[in-house]
Design an enzyme around this catalytic site. Structure first.
Site, short mmCIF file in Angstrom:
data_model
loop_
_atom_site.label_atom_id
_atom_site.label_comp_id
_atom_site.label_asym_id
_atom_site.label_seq_id
_atom_site.Cartn_x
_atom_site.Cartn_y
_atom_site.Cartn_z
CD GLU A 1 -11.06 7.25 -1.21
OE1 GLU A 1 -11.76 6.51 -1.51
OE2 GLU A 1 -11.23 7.96 0.02
C1 LIG Z 1 -4.17 9.47 6.91
C2 LIG Z 1 -5.44 8.74 6.65
C3 LIG Z 1 -6.56 9.60 6.09
C4 LIG Z 1 -7.62 8.92 5.89
N1 LIG Z 1 -8.93 9.62 5.40
C5 LIG Z 1 -10.25 8.78 5.32
C6 LIG Z 1 -11.07 9.57 5.19
O1 LIG Z 1 -11.45 10.69 4.81
N2 LIG Z 1 -12.57 8.84 5.24
C7 LIG Z 1 -12.74 7.64 5.70
O2 LIG Z 1 -13.72 7.18 5.95
N3 LIG Z 1 -11.41 6.69 5.95
C8 LIG Z 1 -10.07 7.40 5.73
N4 LIG Z 1 -8.95 6.69 6.06
C9 LIG Z 1 -9.11 5.08 6.28
C10 LIG Z 1 -8.71 4.59 5.23
O3 LIG Z 1 -9.51 4.54 4.17
C11 LIG Z 1 -8.42 2.99 5.91
O4 LIG Z 1 -7.30 3.08 6.67
C12 LIG Z 1 -8.26 2.05 4.84
O5 LIG Z 1 -9.51 1.75 3.96
C13 LIG Z 1 -7.78 0.77 5.33
O6 LIG Z 1 -8.29 0.15 6.38
P1 LIG Z 1 -7.84 -0.17 7.68
O7 LIG Z 1 -6.93 0.85 8.27
O8 LIG Z 1 -8.79 -0.48 8.77
O9 LIG Z 1 -7.09 -1.53 7.54
P2 LIG Z 1 -7.69 -3.00 7.28
O10 LIG Z 1 -8.94 -2.99 6.82
O11 LIG Z 1 -7.58 -3.51 8.67
O12 LIG Z 1 -6.54 -3.73 6.68
C14 LIG Z 1 -5.42 -4.04 6.92
C15 LIG Z 1 -4.60 -4.99 6.01
O13 LIG Z 1 -5.50 -6.11 5.53
C16 LIG Z 1 -5.55 -6.07 4.09
N5 LIG Z 1 -6.74 -6.59 3.77
C17 LIG Z 1 -8.00 -6.40 4.42
N6 LIG Z 1 -8.94 -6.96 3.77
C18 LIG Z 1 -8.37 -7.84 2.72
C19 LIG Z 1 -8.57 -8.70 1.68
N7 LIG Z 1 -9.89 -9.11 1.68
N8 LIG Z 1 -7.72 -9.16 0.96
C20 LIG Z 1 -6.33 -9.03 1.16
N9 LIG Z 1 -6.10 -7.95 2.17
C21 LIG Z 1 -7.12 -7.48 2.97
C22 LIG Z 1 -5.36 -4.33 3.80
O14 LIG Z 1 -5.16 -4.41 2.29
C23 LIG Z 1 -4.44 -4.15 4.74
O15 LIG Z 1 -3.13 -4.25 4.11
C24 LIG Z 1 -7.80 7.41 6.07
C25 LIG Z 1 -6.71 6.72 6.74
C26 LIG Z 1 -5.45 7.44 6.97
C27 LIG Z 1 -4.26 6.84 7.64
#
Ligand SMILES: Cc1cc2nc3c(=O)[nH]c(=O)nc-3n(C[C@H](O)[C@H](O)[C@H](O)COP(=O)(O)OP(=O)(O)OC[C@H]3O[C@@H](n4cnc5c(N)ncnc54)[C@H](O)[C@@H]3O)c2cc1C
Length: 603
Positions: A443
Site C-alpha cells: 500500500e
Molecule cells: C505480500 C504482498 C502483497 C501485496 N499485495 C498487493 C496487491 O494486492 N496489489 C498490488 O497492486 N500490489 C500489491 N503488493 C505490492 C506492493 O504494494 C509493492 O511491493 C510496494 O508498493 C513496493 O513496490 P516494489 O516492491 O516494486 O518496491 P520498489 O518500488 O522497487 O521500491 C524498493 C525500495 O525503494 C524505495 N523507493 C522507491 N521509490 C522511492 C522514492 N521515490 N523515494 C524513496 N524511496 C523510494 C521503496 O520505499 C522501497 O524501499 C503486495 C506486495 C506484497 C509483498
C-alpha cells in the site's frame, strides 16, 4: 496456540468516552438512530466470530499455506478457510458498513473498523480475503457507472464476490507510471486487457464463485507516465445481463509467491490474456478511482498492525505473569516460588507497556479517522465534509506508516518477552512478527507515506492541514491548560506543536533550495507527526481517566481500575516513547549531505 480476548471495553472507552461517536453519528441523517448499545452489541458478536472462528485457523493456515494447481490455475486456501468465509457471509458481516441501496446494513464505518481490528488480531491473512473488497466496493460506488454499480455492488456487499486491487507489475511497484499492461477498446464499450501483474493479494481463491479485479492499465493513445493510467473492472467470470455468471474471463493466476508472512493469503501472479474489462471513470484518470481504494486500503493496513499489536500484547502479558526467571532487583516478589515472574523486571515491563501504549494510541487514531471518513461522506454540513476530508488526507499516511512501524516494534518486543520461546512457532509470536512486516511495505512503503505526508500533504499546502490538527491541540490546551493534573500530558504536546511549526517551516525552506532535504527528513518527520497525534489522543484518554477517578473519589466509591491503567499507560507513553521526537528532529536537521555525499561509502 495464541490467546485472544476481544478488547471490547477498550473499544467502548475510545468510542463512547473519549470520542463520543454516538453524538457525531446522530448528527448525520443516515445514522440518526445509531446509539452506543447497538454498536456494542454488534461488536460483541464480531468479537466472537474473530476469537472463536478465525483465531483457531491462524497458525494452521500459516503452516499449511495456499496451494496452486498449474493445470487449472486454481488456488486452494488452507483447511477451514472456506467454512469460515461461509460463516462470515451467513452472519451478514460483509454487508456491515455497505450502503442499504446496495444491500448493505448501513452501519457506521467505525463498527466495521473495530470488527476488522479483531479479525486482524485473530487472523490477518484470512481477513485480507474479504478486506480488500471494501476498498474495491468504495471505488466502484464512487466512480462506477450505474450499470457497473448494479452489476457488482450487491454481490460485493453480500460477500458473494470479493474484490482485489491489481496495480503492481514486476518492473513497477512504487512508480506506477512505468506500467505496461494494455487495454484495447473493442468498439462495444468493453476493452481487452493484456499484461502481467504480480503480488496481487487474494488474487485467486476458492472462497467465492467470482472475483472482481480492479486493474490499472494503459489505453493505446495514453500519454506516458501516471497521467496515462486508466482503471478497469475485470471479473474472473463475466456477468450476464440477468446477473448470473457467464464465461470464464481471460484473467487467471499464473502462480503464487512464497513469502515471509501472511502465508495463508494467496499473493498471486495475475495473467491478463485478452481479458474483457470495462472502464471505471474517465480514460487516463484511473488513479482517481484507484486512490479511493488505496486510501481505504491504507487505513486498513494501519488497522492490521493495530490488531497484531493488540494480540501480541495480550499474549506477552499473560506469559510475563506466568514465566518464572530470576529475582526482582528489589528483592523476591514471589518468595514461595523458585523465582519471580518475569513481569517484575523493568525492561520486560517496558516492552509490554510499549505494545499497550502503541495499541491503544493506534486504536484512538483509527477510530478518529473512521469518523472523519464517515463525516466526509455523510455529514449534512458541507464545511464539515470538506474539513473532515482534508484532515483525514493528512492523517492517512500517519495511520498507515506510524501504526505499522509501531506494530513491528511492538510485536518484536512482545516476542522478546518470550525469550527463546518467542522464536519457536508453537506460541504464535514469531508469526505475528512475520505478518506485521508486510504492513510496512504494501500500500505504498512507509517511506512513500512519509514523502506523501511531508511533501504533498504538509508542504504542498504550506502547513494548512497541520494547522487544522494544531487547532484540536489548541482547544485541548485551552480546556486543560490550567489543570495541574493534566500538565504532564498537555505541556509536551503544546511544546511539540510549537516546535513542529518551526521545524516544518525550516524543512520547507531547505526543501525549496534542495528537494533531497525533504527526502532525507521525511521518515523522521512522519514519526514526529505520529507522536504529536498519539500524544493528543493519549492526553484525551488521560483526561477521561482523571475525570472518572475524580468522580469516583467525590462519590466515596472506589474507581474502576480500568481508568488507573489508562493513566499509568499515558504516563509511560509520555515518559518513555514520546521523547524520541527530540532525537528525530535532531537527526532530520542533520540534512541530506551526510546521505547524498556518500558515493565512496556506497560504491
Ligand atoms: C505480500 C504482498 C502483497 C501485496 N499485495 C498487493 C496487491 O494486492 N496489489 C498490488 O497492486 N500490489 C500489491 N503488493 C505490492 C506492493 O504494494 C509493492 O511491493 C510496494 O508498493 C513496493 O513496490 P516494489 O516492491 O516494486 O518496491 P520498489 O518500488 O522497487 O521500491 C524498493 C525500495 O525503494 C524505495 N523507493 C522507491 N521509490 C522511492 C522514492 N521515490 N523515494 C524513496 N524511496 C523510494 C521503496 O520505499 C522501497 O524501499 C503486495 C506486495 C506484497 C509483498
Amino acid at each position: 496456540m495464541a490467546i485472544y480476548t476481544p478488547p471490547l471495553r477498550d473499544m467502548q472507552f475510545v468510542m463512547h468516552e473519549v470520542l463520543d461517536v454516538s453524538a457525531d453519528l446522530q448528527a448525520m441523517p443516515v445514522h440518526a438512530d445509531m446509539d452506543a448499545d447497538t454498536i456494542n452489541a454488534v461488536l460483541v458478536e464480531g468479537g466472537k466470530f474473530a476469537a472463536e472462528v478465525l483465531l483457531p485457523l491462524n497458525i494452521s493456515g500459516d503452516t499449511e499455506g495456499c496451494t496452486y494447481d498449474a493445470k487449472s490455475h486454481a488456488v486452494t486456501t488452507p483447511a477451514g478457510f472456506k467454512e469460515a468465509y461461509a460463516q462470515y457471509v451467513a452472519g451478514g458481516w460483509a454487508a456491515l458498513a455497505c450502503e442499504p441501496e446496495f444491500g448493505g446494513q448501513g452501519l457506521p464505518l467505525i463498527v466495521n473498523q473495530c470488527f476488522y481490528e479483531m479479525m486482524n488480531s485473530a487472523n490477518q491473512a484470512w481477513a485480507m480475503y474479504p478486506g480488500l473488497t471494501h476498498g474495491a466496493y468504495a471505488a466502484l460506488a464512487t466512480h462506477g457507472t450505474e450499470e457497473q454499480k448494479a452489476t457488482y455492488l450487491h454481490k460485493m456487499s453480500s460477500g458473494a464476490w470479493t474484490g482485489t486491487m491489481c496495480l503492481t507489475e514486476a518492473h513497477c511497484g512504487t512508480d506506477l507510471g512505468l506500467m505496461r499492461t494494455k487495454a484495447e477498446p473493442q468498439g462495444d464499450g468493453t476493452y481487452r486487457l493484456t499484461g502481467n501483474k504480480i503480488f496481487i493479494s487474494a488474487g485467486e481463491q476458492d472462497l467465492t464463485d467470482n472475483i472482481i479485479h480492479l486493474v490499472l492499465a494503459r489505453l493505446p493513445d495514453a500519454p506516458p507516465g501516471i497521467k496515462g493510467v486508466s482503471l478497469f473492472i475485470v471479473p474472473k467470470f463475466l456477468v450476464n445481463a440477468d446477473g448470473s455468471l457467464g464465461a470464464r474471463n481471460g484473467i487467471y493466476c499464473g502462480g503464487l509467491e512464497h513469502k515471509m508472512g501472511i502465508k495463508s493469503n494467496a499473493t498471486a501472479q495475475i495473467v491478463l490474456d485478452g481479458a474483457v474489462g470495462t472502464l471505471v471513470g474517465q480514460p487516463n484518470k484511473g488513479m482517481q478511482g484507484m486512490f479511493v481504494m488505496m486510501n481505504a486500503a491504507r487505513l486498513g493496513v494501519g488497522n492490521q498492525s493495530l490488531g497484531l499489536t493488540e494480540v501480541a500484547f495480550q499474549n506477552a502479558l499473560a506469559y510475563a505473569r506466568d514465566r518464572l526467571q530470576m529475582r526482582s532487583l528489589t528483592g523476591p516478589k514471589a518468595p514461595d516460588q523458585a523465582a519471580d515472574p518475569i513481569i517484575v523486571h523493568p525492561d520486560v515491563r517496558k516492552m509490554l507497556l510499549t505494545a499497550r501504549a502503541y495499541a491503544e494510541g493506534g486504536r484512538a487514531l483509527m477510530c478518529f479517522s473512521s469518523m472523519l471518513l464517515e463525516k466526509e461522506h455523510h455529514h449534512p454540513d458541507e464545511a464539515v465534509r470538506k474539513e473532515s476530508g482534508e484532515l483525514l488526507a493528512m492523517l492517512t499516511p500517519i495511520v498507515k506508516a506510524f501504526i505499522t512501524d509501531n506494530g513491528w516494534t511492538a510485536t518484536s518486543g512482545c516476542l522478546q518477552v518470550f525469550g527463546g520461546h518467542g522464536y519457536i512457532k508453537e506460541w504464535g509470536m514469531e508469526q505475528f512478527v512475520r505478518d506485521a512486516r508486510i504492513n510496512m511495505i504494501y500500500e505504498g512503503t512507509n517511506t512513500i507515506q512519509s514523502l506523501d505526508l511531508l511533501g504533498r500533504k504538509i508542504l504542498g499546502n504550506n502547513g494548512a492541514t497541520l494547522k487544522k490538527f494544531g487547532k484540536l491541540i489548541g482547544a485541548l490546551v485551552a480546556e486543560e491548560g490550567v489543570n495541574e493534573k493534566m500538565a504532564e500530558f498537555i505541556t509536551p504536546i503544546a511544546m511539540l506543536g510549537e516546535q513542529m511549526t518551526r521545524f516544518t517551516t525550516e524543512l520547507g525552506f531547505k526543501g525549496f533550495q534542495n528537494p533531497d532535504e525533504v527526502g532525507a527528513a521525511a521518515v523522521d518527520y512522519l514519526r514526529v507527526a505520529g507522536h504529536l497525534v498519539f500524544g493528543y489522543f493519549w492526553a484525551r484518554m488521560a483526561q477521561v481517566a482523571l475525570r472518572q477517578m475524580a468522580a469516583a473519589a467525590s462519590q466515596g466509591r472506589p474507581s474502576d481500575p480500568f481508568y488507573l491503567a489508562k493513566l499509568q499507560t499515558a504516563r509511560f507513553y509520555f515518559a518513555k516513547l514520546f521523547p524520541e521526537t527530540a532525537t528525530l528532529m535532531r537527526t532530520a536537521r542533520t540534512g541530506s549531505k551526510v546521505l547524498m555525499d556518500t558515493d565512496a561509502a556506497l560504491a
